[in-house]
Motif scaffolding. Structure first.
Motif, PDB file in Angstrom:
ATOM      1  N   THR A   5     -15.541 -38.574  27.014  1.00 34.99           N
ATOM      2  CA  THR A   5     -15.264 -37.517  27.991  1.00 34.99           C
ATOM      3  C   THR A   5     -13.795 -37.525  28.416  1.00 34.99           C
ATOM      4  O   THR A   5     -13.213 -36.460  28.631  1.00 34.99           O
ATOM      5  CB  THR A   5     -16.157 -37.646  29.237  1.00 34.99           C
ATOM      6  OG1 THR A   5     -16.005 -38.939  29.791  1.00 34.99           O
ATOM      7  CG2 THR A   5     -17.613 -37.411  28.878  1.00 34.99           C
ATOM      8  N   ILE A   6     -13.194 -38.702  28.528  1.00 34.39           N
ATOM      9  CA  ILE A   6     -11.769 -38.764  28.883  1.00 34.39           C
ATOM     10  C   ILE A   6     -10.928 -38.171  27.759  1.00 34.39           C
ATOM     11  O   ILE A   6      -9.963 -37.439  27.998  1.00 34.39           O
ATOM     12  CB  ILE A   6     -11.335 -40.208  29.206  1.00 34.39           C
ATOM     13  CG1 ILE A   6     -12.015 -40.695  30.474  1.00 34.39           C
ATOM     14  CG2 ILE A   6      -9.832 -40.299  29.381  1.00 34.39           C
ATOM     15  CD1 ILE A   6     -11.770 -42.160  30.782  1.00 34.39           C
ATOM     16  N   ARG A   7     -11.291 -38.464  26.500  1.00 38.76           N
ATOM     17  CA  ARG A   7     -10.547 -37.879  25.362  1.00 38.76           C
ATOM     18  C   ARG A   7     -10.672 -36.366  25.335  1.00 38.76           C
ATOM     19  O   ARG A   7      -9.700 -35.659  25.047  1.00 38.76           O
ATOM     20  CB  ARG A   7     -11.060 -38.458  24.043  1.00 38.76           C
ATOM     21  CG  ARG A   7     -10.428 -39.759  23.728  1.00 38.76           C
ATOM     22  CD  ARG A   7     -10.561 -40.131  22.286  1.00 38.76           C
ATOM     23  NE  ARG A   7     -10.077 -41.475  22.104  1.00 38.76           N
ATOM     24  CZ  ARG A   7      -8.795 -41.791  21.966  1.00 38.76           C
ATOM     25  NH1 ARG A   7      -7.885 -40.864  21.970  1.00 38.76           N
ATOM     26  NH2 ARG A   7      -8.432 -43.044  21.813  1.00 38.76           N
ATOM     27  N   LYS A   8     -11.870 -35.861  25.632  1.00 37.24           N
ATOM     28  CA  LYS A   8     -12.064 -34.420  25.673  1.00 37.24           C
ATOM     29  C   LYS A   8     -11.215 -33.793  26.778  1.00 37.24           C
ATOM     30  O   LYS A   8     -10.616 -32.730  26.598  1.00 37.24           O
ATOM     31  CB  LYS A   8     -13.543 -34.102  25.907  1.00 37.24           C
ATOM     32  CG  LYS A   8     -13.922 -32.677  25.567  1.00 37.24           C
ATOM     33  CD  LYS A   8     -15.381 -32.413  25.857  1.00 37.24           C
ATOM     34  CE  LYS A   8     -16.291 -33.189  24.941  1.00 37.24           C
ATOM     35  NZ  LYS A   8     -17.710 -32.910  25.190  1.00 37.24           N
ATOM     36  N   HIS A   9     -11.128 -34.490  27.910  1.00 38.78           N
ATOM     37  CA  HIS A   9     -10.280 -34.035  29.018  1.00 38.78           C
ATOM     38  C   HIS A   9      -8.807 -34.058  28.607  1.00 38.78           C
ATOM     39  O   HIS A   9      -8.043 -33.156  28.949  1.00 38.78           O
ATOM     40  CB  HIS A   9     -10.516 -34.933  30.228  1.00 38.78           C
ATOM     41  CG  HIS A   9      -9.537 -34.725  31.329  1.00 38.78           C
ATOM     42  ND1 HIS A   9      -9.651 -33.702  32.241  1.00 38.78           N
ATOM     43  CD2 HIS A   9      -8.410 -35.401  31.668  1.00 38.78           C
ATOM     44  CE1 HIS A   9      -8.640 -33.760  33.093  1.00 38.78           C
ATOM     45  NE2 HIS A   9      -7.876 -34.781  32.766  1.00 38.78           N
ATOM     46  N   MET A  10      -8.412 -35.090  27.847  1.00 40.20           N
ATOM     47  CA  MET A  10      -7.012 -35.222  27.412  1.00 40.20           C
ATOM     48  C   MET A  10      -6.612 -34.113  26.438  1.00 40.20           C
ATOM     49  O   MET A  10      -5.452 -33.714  26.396  1.00 40.20           O
ATOM     50  CB  MET A  10      -6.787 -36.580  26.748  1.00 40.20           C
ATOM     51  CG  MET A  10      -6.782 -37.744  27.707  1.00 40.20           C
ATOM     52  SD  MET A  10      -5.333 -37.793  28.737  1.00 40.20           S
ATOM     53  CE  MET A  10      -4.076 -38.103  27.521  1.00 40.20           C
ATOM     54  N   GLU A  11      -7.569 -33.618  25.640  1.00 40.07           N
ATOM     55  CA  GLU A  11      -7.254 -32.505  24.733  1.00 40.07           C
ATOM     56  C   GLU A  11      -6.925 -31.240  25.514  1.00 40.07           C
ATOM     57  O   GLU A  11      -6.053 -30.469  25.124  1.00 40.07           O
ATOM     58  CB  GLU A  11      -8.430 -32.250  23.796  1.00 40.07           C
ATOM     59  CG  GLU A  11      -8.594 -33.317  22.734  1.00 40.07           C
ATOM     60  CD  GLU A  11      -9.858 -33.121  21.923  1.00 40.07           C
ATOM     61  OE1 GLU A  11     -10.526 -32.081  22.092  1.00 40.07           O
ATOM     62  OE2 GLU A  11     -10.178 -34.021  21.131  1.00 40.07           O
ATOM     63  N   ARG A  12      -7.623 -31.040  26.628  1.00 44.53           N
ATOM     64  CA  ARG A  12      -7.374 -29.853  27.442  1.00 44.53           C
ATOM     65  C   ARG A  12      -6.159 -30.015  28.344  1.00 44.53           C
ATOM     66  O   ARG A  12      -5.453 -29.056  28.624  1.00 44.53           O
ATOM     67  CB  ARG A  12      -8.601 -29.538  28.302  1.00 44.53           C
ATOM     68  CG  ARG A  12      -9.743 -28.922  27.511  1.00 44.53           C
ATOM     69  CD  ARG A  12     -10.928 -28.621  28.391  1.00 44.53           C
ATOM     70  NE  ARG A  12     -11.719 -29.841  28.578  1.00 44.53           N
ATOM     71  CZ  ARG A  12     -11.998 -30.376  29.759  1.00 44.53           C
ATOM     72  NH1 ARG A  12     -11.584 -29.814  30.863  1.00 44.53           N
ATOM     73  NH2 ARG A  12     -12.710 -31.487  29.842  1.00 44.53           N
ATOM     74  N   ASN A  13      -5.924 -31.229  28.828  1.00 44.08           N
ATOM     75  CA  ASN A  13      -4.840 -31.494  29.781  1.00 44.08           C
ATOM     76  C   ASN A  13      -3.905 -32.546  29.190  1.00 44.08           C
ATOM     77  O   ASN A  13      -4.033 -33.736  29.471  1.00 44.08           O
ATOM     78  CB  ASN A  13      -5.412 -31.995  31.115  1.00 44.08           C
ATOM     79  CG  ASN A  13      -6.446 -31.056  31.657  1.00 44.08           C
ATOM     80  OD1 ASN A  13      -6.132 -29.949  32.059  1.00 44.08           O
ATOM     81  ND2 ASN A  13      -7.694 -31.481  31.659  1.00 44.08           N
ATOM     82  N   LYS A  34      -0.794 -33.257  29.725  1.00 50.00           N
ATOM     83  CA  LYS A  34       0.194 -33.924  30.573  1.00 50.00           C
ATOM     84  C   LYS A  34      -0.416 -34.883  31.593  1.00 50.00           C
ATOM     85  O   LYS A  34       0.300 -35.461  32.391  1.00 50.00           O
ATOM     86  CB  LYS A  34       1.030 -32.869  31.315  1.00 50.00           C
ATOM     87  CG  LYS A  34       1.931 -32.090  30.388  1.00 50.00           C
ATOM     88  CD  LYS A  34       2.887 -31.250  31.180  1.00 50.00           C
ATOM     89  CE  LYS A  34       3.900 -30.610  30.250  1.00 50.00           C
ATOM     90  NZ  LYS A  34       4.878 -29.834  30.983  1.00 50.00           N
ATOM     91  N   ASP A  35      -1.723 -35.039  31.561  1.00 48.41           N
ATOM     92  CA  ASP A  35      -2.390 -35.916  32.524  1.00 48.41           C
ATOM     93  C   ASP A  35      -2.202 -37.375  32.106  1.00 48.41           C
ATOM     94  O   ASP A  35      -2.964 -37.929  31.326  1.00 48.41           O
ATOM     95  CB  ASP A  35      -3.880 -35.565  32.599  1.00 48.41           C
ATOM     96  CG  ASP A  35      -4.566 -36.232  33.766  1.00 48.41           C
ATOM     97  OD1 ASP A  35      -3.915 -37.035  34.447  1.00 48.41           O
ATOM     98  OD2 ASP A  35      -5.751 -35.950  33.990  1.00 48.41           O
ATOM     99  N   MET A  36      -1.162 -37.987  32.633  1.00 46.43           N
ATOM    100  CA  MET A  36      -0.825 -39.356  32.237  1.00 46.43           C
ATOM    101  C   MET A  36      -1.749 -40.384  32.881  1.00 46.43           C
ATOM    102  O   MET A  36      -1.948 -41.473  32.341  1.00 46.43           O
ATOM    103  CB  MET A  36       0.627 -39.675  32.601  1.00 46.43           C
ATOM    104  CG  MET A  36       1.643 -38.914  31.776  1.00 46.43           C
ATOM    105  SD  MET A  36       1.442 -39.299  30.023  1.00 46.43           S
ATOM    106  CE  MET A  36       1.288 -37.688  29.316  1.00 46.43           C
ATOM    107  N   ASP A  37      -2.297 -40.043  34.048  1.00 54.11           N
ATOM    108  CA  ASP A  37      -3.224 -40.980  34.694  1.00 54.11           C
ATOM    109  C   ASP A  37      -4.477 -41.151  33.844  1.00 54.11           C
ATOM    110  O   ASP A  37      -4.968 -42.272  33.683  1.00 54.11           O
ATOM    111  CB  ASP A  37      -3.593 -40.484  36.088  1.00 54.11           C
ATOM    112  CG  ASP A  37      -4.480 -41.483  36.808  1.00 54.11           C
ATOM    113  OD1 ASP A  37      -4.041 -42.642  36.970  1.00 54.11           O
ATOM    114  OD2 ASP A  37      -5.611 -41.124  37.178  1.00 54.11           O
ATOM    115  N   SER A  38      -4.995 -40.062  33.292  1.00 49.35           N
ATOM    116  CA  SER A  38      -6.192 -40.192  32.455  1.00 49.35           C
ATOM    117  C   SER A  38      -5.877 -40.913  31.149  1.00 49.35           C
ATOM    118  O   SER A  38      -6.736 -41.596  30.593  1.00 49.35           O
ATOM    119  CB  SER A  38      -6.817 -38.827  32.184  1.00 49.35           C
ATOM    120  OG  SER A  38      -5.935 -38.024  31.452  1.00 49.35           O
TER     121      SER A  38
END
Length: 151
Positions: free
Chosen positions: A97-105, A107-111
């Motif tokens: 789920t974090i990887r899926k979030h990273m594909e959409r966002n 620039k989210d360096m915290d994730s």
């Protein structure tokens, strides 16, 4: 000493009863409990969910006190145990789920940092399960194939 999976450093937690015998008010026997566990496992429920159902719906406080063995060991004896342990499964699910979030966002360096932490926990837990014999020695976590493990 801090907790492994959260930021807290408290010492509070639930404690099991001192007596290991089943409670006197419990009328279900071992065979009924094993049948309930197997029936719920065939529905596709995880061992933790089976324990919750037994506690909330059937009034069985501790499976080990009634049967003498734990839920996962009962499932293994009946050939219904999950192929990867439950805590490892949930960590892999979280990393997907974090990887899926990273594909959409992007620039989210915290994730990105949290993903590194989750995957290091996956590698640490996998190393333990390999030495304990619960995972095959050639099992390897790969982020590209992780979504197929969870689905």
């Amino acid at each position: 000493m801090g907790r492994m999976y959260c930021a807290g450093k408290g010492i509070s937690g639930s404690a099991l009863p001192y007596r290991r015998s089943p409670p006197s008010w419990l009328k279900t026997n071992t065979e009924e409990v094993v049948d309930l566990i197997c029936k719920n496992a065939k529905k596709g429920l995880s061992p933790a969910q089976i324990g919750l159902i037994l506690r909330d719906s059937h009034g069985i406080p501790q499976v080990k006190s009634v049967t003498g063995t734990k839920i996962v060991r009962i499932l293994k004896a009946n050939g219904l145990a999950p192929e990867i342990p439950e805590d490892l499964y949930h960590l892999i699910k979280k990393s997907v789920t974090i990887r899926k979030h990273m594909e959409r966002n992007r620039k989210d360096m915290d994730s990105k940092y949290r993903l590194i932490l989750v995957e290091s926990r996956i590698h640490r837990l996998a190393r333990y399960y390999k030495t304990a014999g619960q995972l095959p020695p050639n099992w390897k976590y790969e982020s590209a194939t992780a979504s197929t493990l969870v689905a």
